[in-house]
Write a protein that holds these residues in place. Structure first.
Motif, PDB file in Angstrom:
ATOM      1  N   LEU A  65       0.866  -1.184   0.000  1.00  0.00           N
ATOM      2  CA  LEU A  65       0.000   0.000   0.000  1.00  0.00           C
ATOM      3  C   LEU A  65       0.898   1.229   0.000  1.00  0.00           C
ATOM      4  O   LEU A  65       1.566   1.517   0.994  1.00  0.00           O
ATOM      5  N   THR A  66       0.946   1.937  -1.110  1.00  0.00           N
ATOM      6  CA  THR A  66       1.823   3.103  -1.241  1.00  0.00           C
ATOM      7  C   THR A  66       1.007   4.383  -1.160  1.00  0.00           C
ATOM      8  O   THR A  66       0.021   4.543  -1.877  1.00  0.00           O
ATOM      9  N   LYS A  67       1.427   5.269  -0.297  1.00  0.00           N
ATOM     10  CA  LYS A  67       0.772   6.565  -0.219  1.00  0.00           C
ATOM     11  C   LYS A  67       1.813   7.598   0.196  1.00  0.00           C
ATOM     12  O   LYS A  67       2.575   7.384   1.138  1.00  0.00           O
ATOM     13  N   SER A  68       1.823   8.719  -0.531  1.00  0.00           N
ATOM     14  CA  SER A  68       2.803   9.762  -0.235  1.00  0.00           C
ATOM     15  C   SER A  68       2.098  11.096  -0.070  1.00  0.00           C
ATOM     16  O   SER A  68       0.999  11.307  -0.578  1.00  0.00           O
ATOM     17  N   PRO A  69       2.760  12.034   0.628  1.00  0.00           N
ATOM     18  CA  PRO A  69       2.208  13.394   0.699  1.00  0.00           C
ATOM     19  C   PRO A  69       2.288  14.080  -0.657  1.00  0.00           C
ATOM     20  O   PRO A  69       2.920  13.572  -1.587  1.00  0.00           O
ATOM     21  N   THR A  70       1.658  15.218  -0.764  1.00  0.00           N
ATOM     22  CA  THR A  70       1.592  15.926  -2.040  1.00  0.00           C
ATOM     23  C   THR A  70       2.928  16.559  -2.431  1.00  0.00           C
ATOM     24  O   THR A  70       3.143  16.865  -3.591  1.00  0.00           O
ATOM     25  N   SER A  71       3.829  16.735  -1.459  1.00  0.00           N
ATOM     26  CA  SER A  71       5.148  17.272  -1.757  1.00  0.00           C
ATOM     27  C   SER A  71       6.105  16.868  -0.648  1.00  0.00           C
ATOM     28  O   SER A  71       5.667  16.514   0.453  1.00  0.00           O
TER      29      SER A  71
ATOM     30  N   ALA B  34       3.317  17.338   7.669  1.00  0.00           N
ATOM     31  CA  ALA B  34       2.150  16.896   8.441  1.00  0.00           C
ATOM     32  C   ALA B  34       1.368  15.815   7.687  1.00  0.00           C
ATOM     33  O   ALA B  34       0.803  14.909   8.303  1.00  0.00           O
ATOM     34  N   GLU B  35       1.339  15.916   6.363  1.00  0.00           N
ATOM     35  CA  GLU B  35       0.643  14.897   5.564  1.00  0.00           C
ATOM     36  C   GLU B  35       1.289  13.528   5.742  1.00  0.00           C
ATOM     37  O   GLU B  35       0.593  12.521   5.855  1.00  0.00           O
ATOM     38  N   GLN B  36       2.621  13.498   5.765  1.00  0.00           N
ATOM     39  CA  GLN B  36       3.279  12.202   5.922  1.00  0.00           C
ATOM     40  C   GLN B  36       2.963  11.594   7.282  1.00  0.00           C
ATOM     41  O   GLN B  36       2.733  10.386   7.395  1.00  0.00           O
ATOM     42  N   VAL B  37       2.898  12.425   8.306  1.00  0.00           N
ATOM     43  CA  VAL B  37       2.516  11.937   9.634  1.00  0.00           C
ATOM     44  C   VAL B  37       1.111  11.349   9.599  1.00  0.00           C
ATOM     45  O   VAL B  37       0.859  10.263  10.141  1.00  0.00           O
ATOM     46  N   SER B  38       0.182  12.041   8.948  1.00  0.00           N
ATOM     47  CA  SER B  38      -1.207  11.554   8.859  1.00  0.00           C
ATOM     48  C   SER B  38      -1.280  10.224   8.122  1.00  0.00           C
ATOM     49  O   SER B  38      -2.067   9.335   8.488  1.00  0.00           O
ATOM     50  N   ILE B  39      -0.464  10.068   7.092  1.00  0.00           N
ATOM     51  CA  ILE B  39      -0.464   8.810   6.337  1.00  0.00           C
ATOM     52  C   ILE B  39       0.037   7.665   7.216  1.00  0.00           C
ATOM     53  O   ILE B  39      -0.518   6.561   7.205  1.00  0.00           O
ATOM     54  N   ILE B  40       1.097   7.917   7.996  1.00  0.00           N
ATOM     55  CA  ILE B  40       1.596   6.881   8.911  1.00  0.00           C
ATOM     56  C   ILE B  40       0.521   6.510   9.926  1.00  0.00           C
ATOM     57  O   ILE B  40       0.294   5.327  10.210  1.00  0.00           O
ATOM     58  N   GLU B  41      -0.180   7.517  10.455  1.00  0.00           N
ATOM     59  CA  GLU B  41      -1.270   7.244  11.416  1.00  0.00           C
ATOM     60  C   GLU B  41      -2.358   6.394  10.760  1.00  0.00           C
ATOM     61  O   GLU B  41      -2.914   5.485  11.388  1.00  0.00           O
ATOM     62  N   ASP B  42      -2.656   6.675   9.497  1.00  0.00           N
ATOM     63  CA  ASP B  42      -3.653   5.885   8.767  1.00  0.00           C
ATOM     64  C   ASP B  42      -3.203   4.440   8.608  1.00  0.00           C
ATOM     65  O   ASP B  42      -4.015   3.512   8.739  1.00  0.00           O
ATOM     66  N   MET B  43      -1.917   4.237   8.314  1.00  0.00           N
ATOM     67  CA  MET B  43      -1.388   2.871   8.188  1.00  0.00           C
ATOM     68  C   MET B  43      -1.509   2.115   9.511  1.00  0.00           C
ATOM     69  O   MET B  43      -1.801   0.912   9.538  1.00  0.00           O
ATOM     70  N   ILE B  44      -1.313   2.822  10.627  1.00  0.00           N
ATOM     71  CA  ILE B  44      -1.478   2.196  11.942  1.00  0.00           C
ATOM     72  C   ILE B  44      -2.923   1.770  12.130  1.00  0.00           C
ATOM     73  O   ILE B  44      -3.208   0.648  12.593  1.00  0.00           O
TER      74      ILE B  44
ATOM     75  N   ALA C  89       7.016   0.731   6.062  1.00  0.00           N
ATOM     76  CA  ALA C  89       8.296   1.158   5.500  1.00  0.00           C
ATOM     77  C   ALA C  89       8.169   2.637   5.184  1.00  0.00           C
ATOM     78  O   ALA C  89       7.185   3.049   4.567  1.00  0.00           O
ATOM     79  N   VAL C  90       9.141   3.422   5.599  1.00  0.00           N
ATOM     80  CA  VAL C  90       9.015   4.873   5.442  1.00  0.00           C
ATOM     81  C   VAL C  90      10.359   5.488   5.085  1.00  0.00           C
ATOM     82  O   VAL C  90      11.402   5.063   5.583  1.00  0.00           O
ATOM     83  N   SER C  91      10.298   6.468   4.197  1.00  0.00           N
ATOM     84  CA  SER C  91      11.440   7.354   3.969  1.00  0.00           C
ATOM     85  C   SER C  91      11.019   8.709   4.522  1.00  0.00           C
ATOM     86  O   SER C  91      10.183   9.388   3.913  1.00  0.00           O
ATOM     87  N   PRO C  92      11.527   9.097   5.673  1.00  0.00           N
ATOM     88  CA  PRO C  92      11.031  10.315   6.308  1.00  0.00           C
ATOM     89  C   PRO C  92      11.339  11.567   5.490  1.00  0.00           C
ATOM     90  O   PRO C  92      12.463  11.763   5.034  1.00  0.00           O
ATOM     91  N   ALA C  93      10.319  12.404   5.310  1.00  0.00           N
ATOM     92  CA  ALA C  93      10.554  13.712   4.693  1.00  0.00           C
ATOM     93  C   ALA C  93      11.455  14.540   5.609  1.00  0.00           C
ATOM     94  O   ALA C  93      12.375  15.204   5.155  1.00  0.00           O
TER      95      ALA C  93
ATOM     96  N   PRO D 184       7.428  10.880  16.335  1.00  0.00           N
ATOM     97  CA  PRO D 184       6.340  10.451  17.233  1.00  0.00           C
ATOM     98  C   PRO D 184       5.402   9.432  16.584  1.00  0.00           C
ATOM     99  O   PRO D 184       4.950   8.488  17.247  1.00  0.00           O
ATOM    100  N   ALA D 185       5.111   9.596  15.295  1.00  0.00           N
ATOM    101  CA  ALA D 185       4.214   8.657  14.607  1.00  0.00           C
ATOM    102  C   ALA D 185       4.854   7.276  14.501  1.00  0.00           C
ATOM    103  O   ALA D 185       4.176   6.249  14.667  1.00  0.00           O
ATOM    104  N   LEU D 186       6.143   7.229  14.233  1.00  0.00           N
ATOM    105  CA  LEU D 186       6.827   5.938  14.151  1.00  0.00           C
ATOM    106  C   LEU D 186       6.868   5.254  15.513  1.00  0.00           C
ATOM    107  O   LEU D 186       6.734   4.025  15.612  1.00  0.00           O
TER     108      LEU D 186
END
Length: 395
Positions: free
Chosen positions: A75-81, A86-96, A104-108, A115-117
């Motif tokens: 399941l791949t999802k990335s922020p808009t840029s 904050a978008e990347q944090v929200s996506i990680i929370e959604d995966m949880i 698997a994450v490449s932190p922006a 904190p999300a990880l």
């Protein structure tokens, strides 16, 4: 007789159940013939060329696993840029919330996602971090797949030195014979440079400009530090002006290159962009202004043409290197990120051990070795059958 056996079996089962709290739960094991489901939440900082390449290899490895007893979904999802932290944090929370088997994450930006990880690991979801090896304090990361960002930029700086007269494989300096497949990594370059006297180093001259990523960010700071660390040894190589922040983005990198070229109508010899997307933008601008120096032109100092150096390496940039339009680039191993990211994710979901760190070893890519990297990178086969045989996961 049947009644006695039944009662005996029930008694044995009840006794076993009663013992479980003392013995600890026995992990369930998938039965032979069953495909084992594994869902990987992959959260890159964007889905442009660099991370599209990594994503392709996450999916290729999943396809390979699915031919050998697994049902792996990425399941791949990335922020808009890359700056939408904050978008990347929200996506990680959604995966949880989705209860994926692994994230698997490449932190922006490392500090932003920490904190999300931590919440993911607290929820029992293993985390694999790609794009760096430096440990993230306070997060129990299962594996790091990546490279030292400072060292990656050091390798790029040595390519610049080589091109403008230093010993190596580029430009006009003394040529070093290398066997096919040799890793032109930091050790390779440091060994060559160690033989140069201070006088030799001072003779190497060029003027260049820098396009960095997100100003003040972790990755940008590390790469600037590495690039400058090497060039400090070569006083004849001058960096003009301040760094321009391209935010890892091709469009912004293009604007940076336009400004740099406008401010330096002549006597600018190179641009180093700290990432592939920005470097490709700089190459296009220089080409449109008839100021792009190619390998066919050869290294020249003091004219109006500009050589492009960068970091990352994708199929697109390999094509440009093979054409001679970009002089050299330092590989960060995006194919490896995806290939081994899926492997480690499945192994972790199966309750198996994985390496705590997997070092890509940044190394130089240039015209002569470009096709070793794409379109068919050399990746070691994954023994999915053995992983399947040892897997402790059951749905």
């Amino acid at each position: 007789m049947f009644k006695k056996l039944a009662k005996s079996s029930l008694f044995a089962a009840a006794a076993t159940i009663a013992l479980l709290p003392m013995l600890g739960a026995v992990p369930a094991v998938a039965q032979d013939g069953e495909n084992i489901d594994v869902t990987i939440g992959w959260v890159p900082p964007d889905i442009t060329g660099v991370f599209k390449t990594a994503t392709n290899f996450f999916e290729l490895a999943a396809d390979d696993a699915n031919k050998n007893g697994f049902n792996v979904k990425v399941l791949t999802k990335s922020p808009t840029s890359p700056t939408a932290f904050a978008e990347q944090v929200s996506i990680i929370e959604d995966m949880i919330q989705r209860k994926v088997d692994l994230i698997a994450v490449s932190p922006a930006e490392v500090a932003t996602v920490k904190p999300a990880l931590a919440r993911a690991t607290e929820a029992g979801i293993p985390v694999v971090v790609v794009n760096l090896l430096e440990p993230i304090d306070g997060v129990d990361v299962s594996s790091y797949i990546g490279f030292d960002n400072t060292q990656g930029a050091e390798v790029s700086a040595y390519s610049v030195v080589d091109y403008f007269g230093g010993p190596g494989v580029l430009g006009t300096g003394d040529k070093v014979d290398v066997e096919p497949g040799t890793y032109l990594d930091l050790k390779f370059w440091e060994d060559i440079a160690s033989k140069l006297s201070a006088e030799d180093k001072a003779k190497i001259k060029a003027r260049g400009a820098i396009i960095e990523g997100v100003a003040g960010g972790f990755y940008s700071t590390a790469r600037l530090e590495g690039f400058r660390k090497v060039l400090e040894q070569f006083p004849g190589i001058e960096i003009v002006g301040g760094t321009c922040a391209g935010d890892w983005n091709r469009e912004k990198g293009t604007r940076c290159a336009e400004d740099i070229l406008q401010a330096n109508q002549g006597n600018l010899d190179f641009i180093w962009a700290a990432s592939n997307e920005m470097g490709l933008g700089a190459m296009l601008v220089a080409g449109s202004q008839n100021r792009l120096e190619t390998t066919q032109d050869g290294a020249a100092v003091g004219d109006t043409k500009v050589a492009i150096f960068t970091n990352d390496v994708t199929p697109e940039s390999v094509d440009r290197i093979a054409e001679g339009k970009m002089i050299a680039e330092t590989t960060h191993g995006f194919a490896d990120w995806g290939w081994f990211g899926t492997k480690f994710a499945v192994e972790l979901a199966c309750g198996l051990e994985v390496p705590k760190t997997f070092d890509i070893r940044p190394r130089s890519v240039y015209e002569a070795n470009a096709r070793n990297f794409y379109p068919e990178p050399k990746l070691e086969p994954i023994d999915w059958k053995t992983i399947r045989a040892n897997c402790k996961k059951a749905d």
